[in-house]
Design a protein around this motif. Structure first.
Motif, PDB file in Angstrom:
ATOM      1  N   PRO A 100       0.861  -1.148  -0.118  1.00 45.17           N
ATOM      2  CA  PRO A 100       0.022  -0.147   0.104  1.00 45.17           C
ATOM      3  C   PRO A 100       0.761   1.382  -0.109  1.00 45.17           C
ATOM      4  O   PRO A 100       2.008   1.146   0.424  1.00 45.17           O
ATOM      5  N   TRP A 101       0.489   2.433  -0.483  1.00 44.10           N
ATOM      6  CA  TRP A 101       1.090   3.571  -0.563  1.00 44.10           C
ATOM      7  C   TRP A 101       1.469   4.152   0.822  1.00 44.10           C
ATOM      8  O   TRP A 101       2.549   4.669   1.088  1.00 44.10           O
ATOM      9  N   ASP A 102       0.815   3.889   1.834  1.00 47.69           N
ATOM     10  CA  ASP A 102       1.012   4.117   3.032  1.00 47.69           C
ATOM     11  C   ASP A 102       2.099   3.550   3.674  1.00 47.69           C
ATOM     12  O   ASP A 102       2.826   4.020   4.587  1.00 47.69           O
ATOM     13  N   ASP A 103       2.504   2.190   3.390  1.00 50.33           N
ATOM     14  CA  ASP A 103       3.345   1.419   3.861  1.00 50.33           C
ATOM     15  C   ASP A 103       4.613   1.599   3.092  1.00 50.33           C
ATOM     16  O   ASP A 103       5.764   0.877   3.414  1.00 50.33           O
ATOM     17  N   LEU A 104       4.747   2.633   2.060  1.00 50.41           N
ATOM     18  CA  LEU A 104       6.098   3.001   1.401  1.00 50.41           C
ATOM     19  C   LEU A 104       6.765   3.978   1.788  1.00 50.41           C
ATOM     20  O   LEU A 104       5.957   5.262   1.879  1.00 50.41           O
ATOM     21  N   ILE A 115      13.704   0.841 -10.316  1.00 47.11           N
ATOM     22  CA  ILE A 115      13.236   1.533  -9.110  1.00 47.11           C
ATOM     23  C   ILE A 115      12.833   0.458  -8.052  1.00 47.11           C
ATOM     24  O   ILE A 115      12.531  -0.676  -8.676  1.00 47.11           O
ATOM     25  N   ARG A 116      13.099   0.478  -7.027  1.00 48.63           N
ATOM     26  CA  ARG A 116      12.723  -0.628  -5.967  1.00 48.63           C
ATOM     27  C   ARG A 116      11.946   0.592  -4.796  1.00 48.63           C
ATOM     28  O   ARG A 116      12.204   1.716  -4.581  1.00 48.63           O
ATOM     29  N   ALA A 117      11.176  -0.277  -4.192  1.00 47.51           N
ATOM     30  CA  ALA A 117      10.427   0.240  -3.166  1.00 47.51           C
ATOM     31  C   ALA A 117      11.108   0.312  -1.701  1.00 47.51           C
ATOM     32  O   ALA A 117      11.318  -0.890  -1.341  1.00 47.51           O
ATOM     33  N   ALA A 118      11.065   1.317  -1.226  1.00 47.22           N
ATOM     34  CA  ALA A 118      11.777   1.460  -0.002  1.00 47.22           C
ATOM     35  C   ALA A 118      10.766   1.282   1.168  1.00 47.22           C
ATOM     36  O   ALA A 118       9.809   2.149   1.111  1.00 47.22           O
ATOM     37  N   LEU A 119      10.816   0.110   2.072  1.00 47.82           N
ATOM     38  CA  LEU A 119       9.939   0.099   3.017  1.00 47.82           C
ATOM     39  C   LEU A 119      10.559   0.734   4.307  1.00 47.82           C
ATOM     40  O   LEU A 119      11.796   0.877   4.558  1.00 47.82           O
ATOM     41  N   GLY A 122      13.722  -0.556   6.495  1.00 49.09           N
ATOM     42  CA  GLY A 122      14.936  -0.400   5.903  1.00 49.09           C
ATOM     43  C   GLY A 122      15.205  -1.344   4.803  1.00 49.09           C
ATOM     44  O   GLY A 122      16.324  -1.229   3.987  1.00 49.09           O
ATOM     45  N   THR A 123      14.161  -2.337   4.347  1.00 50.25           N
ATOM     46  CA  THR A 123      14.499  -3.179   3.361  1.00 50.25           C
ATOM     47  C   THR A 123      14.057  -2.426   1.950  1.00 50.25           C
ATOM     48  O   THR A 123      13.272  -1.655   2.165  1.00 50.25           O
ATOM     49  N   THR A 124      14.344  -3.061   0.940  1.00 56.40           N
ATOM     50  CA  THR A 124      13.771  -2.747  -0.331  1.00 56.40           C
ATOM     51  C   THR A 124      13.045  -3.918  -0.958  1.00 56.40           C
ATOM     52  O   THR A 124      13.519  -4.934  -0.712  1.00 56.40           O
ATOM     53  N   ALA A 125      12.162  -3.600  -2.058  1.00 56.52           N
ATOM     54  CA  ALA A 125      11.688  -4.569  -2.663  1.00 56.52           C
ATOM     55  C   ALA A 125      11.506  -4.339  -4.210  1.00 56.52           C
ATOM     56  O   ALA A 125      11.447  -2.987  -4.502  1.00 56.52           O
ATOM     57  N   ALA A 126      11.729  -5.302  -5.077  1.00 59.01           N
ATOM     58  CA  ALA A 126      11.971  -5.141  -6.393  1.00 59.01           C
ATOM     59  C   ALA A 126      10.652  -4.828  -7.030  1.00 59.01           C
ATOM     60  O   ALA A 126       9.761  -5.347  -6.483  1.00 59.01           O
TER      61      ALA A 126
END
Length: 196
Positions: A100-104, A115-119, A122-126
């Motif tokens: 969800p956008w709020d968890d990003l 581009i990777r999603a920063a959570l 501290g982790t990132t998701a492809a």
């Protein structure tokens, strides 16, 4: 609007708000962007099969080469990133993850402009097939929760997308499309006039 007797019907404010909310929900559900390999690339599969067939039957066991086209089809059909007003869904060959956008907490850029999603932890998701030039689209779908560093959506004063026509016009201005008319006006203004 009038009823059968010809007298105008009056809608209560609650009915109008409910209908507007329902319409907005439908519009928001239909807004999405899919980042993937174009399905037309599947047209290369017959060519790949044609090239593999002579080699596959020369030596027993080389029929395993037919797994290559199968893997390509599965890759094209499965791997993608879908962005909606609710969030991102990243699908790889073996996993699927909804964010969800709020968890990003943000986006990170790799050396290859992926581009990777920063959570928040501290982790990132492809995010498969999402590149740097797709950030304005993500900003638009996230209603400004993802900032647009390119400035393509700078025309939106409150950072949120307006109607589809306004968004298209703003995006066209930001990408350089539709600037021919502006440059013609500038050229005419800068041309010297001949007194003769």
């Amino acid at each position: 609007m009038a009823d059968e007797s010809g007298e105008p019907q009056q809608q209560s404010g609650t009915q109008v708000r409910e209908r507007a909310s329902r319409d907005e929900h439908v519009v928001r559900k239909q807004r999405r962007a899919v980042f993937r390999v174009p399905p037309v690339s599947l047209l290369t599969i017959p060519i790949l099969l044609f090239c593999i067939t002579p080699v596959a039957f020369t030596v027993p066991g080389l029929q395993l080469l037919y797994l290559i086209p199968v893997a390509v089809v599965v890759w094209v059909v499965r791997v993608r990133t879908v962005a909606t007003p609710e969030g991102l869904t990243a699908r790889t060959l073996t996993t699927s993850r909804s964010i969800p956008w709020d968890d990003l907490s943000g986006l990170s850029v790799t050396e290859k402009a992926a581009i990777r999603a920063a959570l928040p932890d501290g982790t990132t998701a492809a995010l498969p097939y999402v590149r740097l030039h797709h950030v304005p689209v993500l900003s638009l779908l996230s209603d400004g929760r993802i900032p647009d560093p390119s400035g393509a959506l700078a025309g939106d004063s409150d950072g949120k997308a307006g109607s589809g026509a306004d968004t298209t016009e703003t995006a066209a201005r930001g990408t350089g499309a539709g600037t021919d008319h502006d440059s013609e006006d500038t050229d005419e203004a800068e041309r010297p006039t001949n007194p003769a």
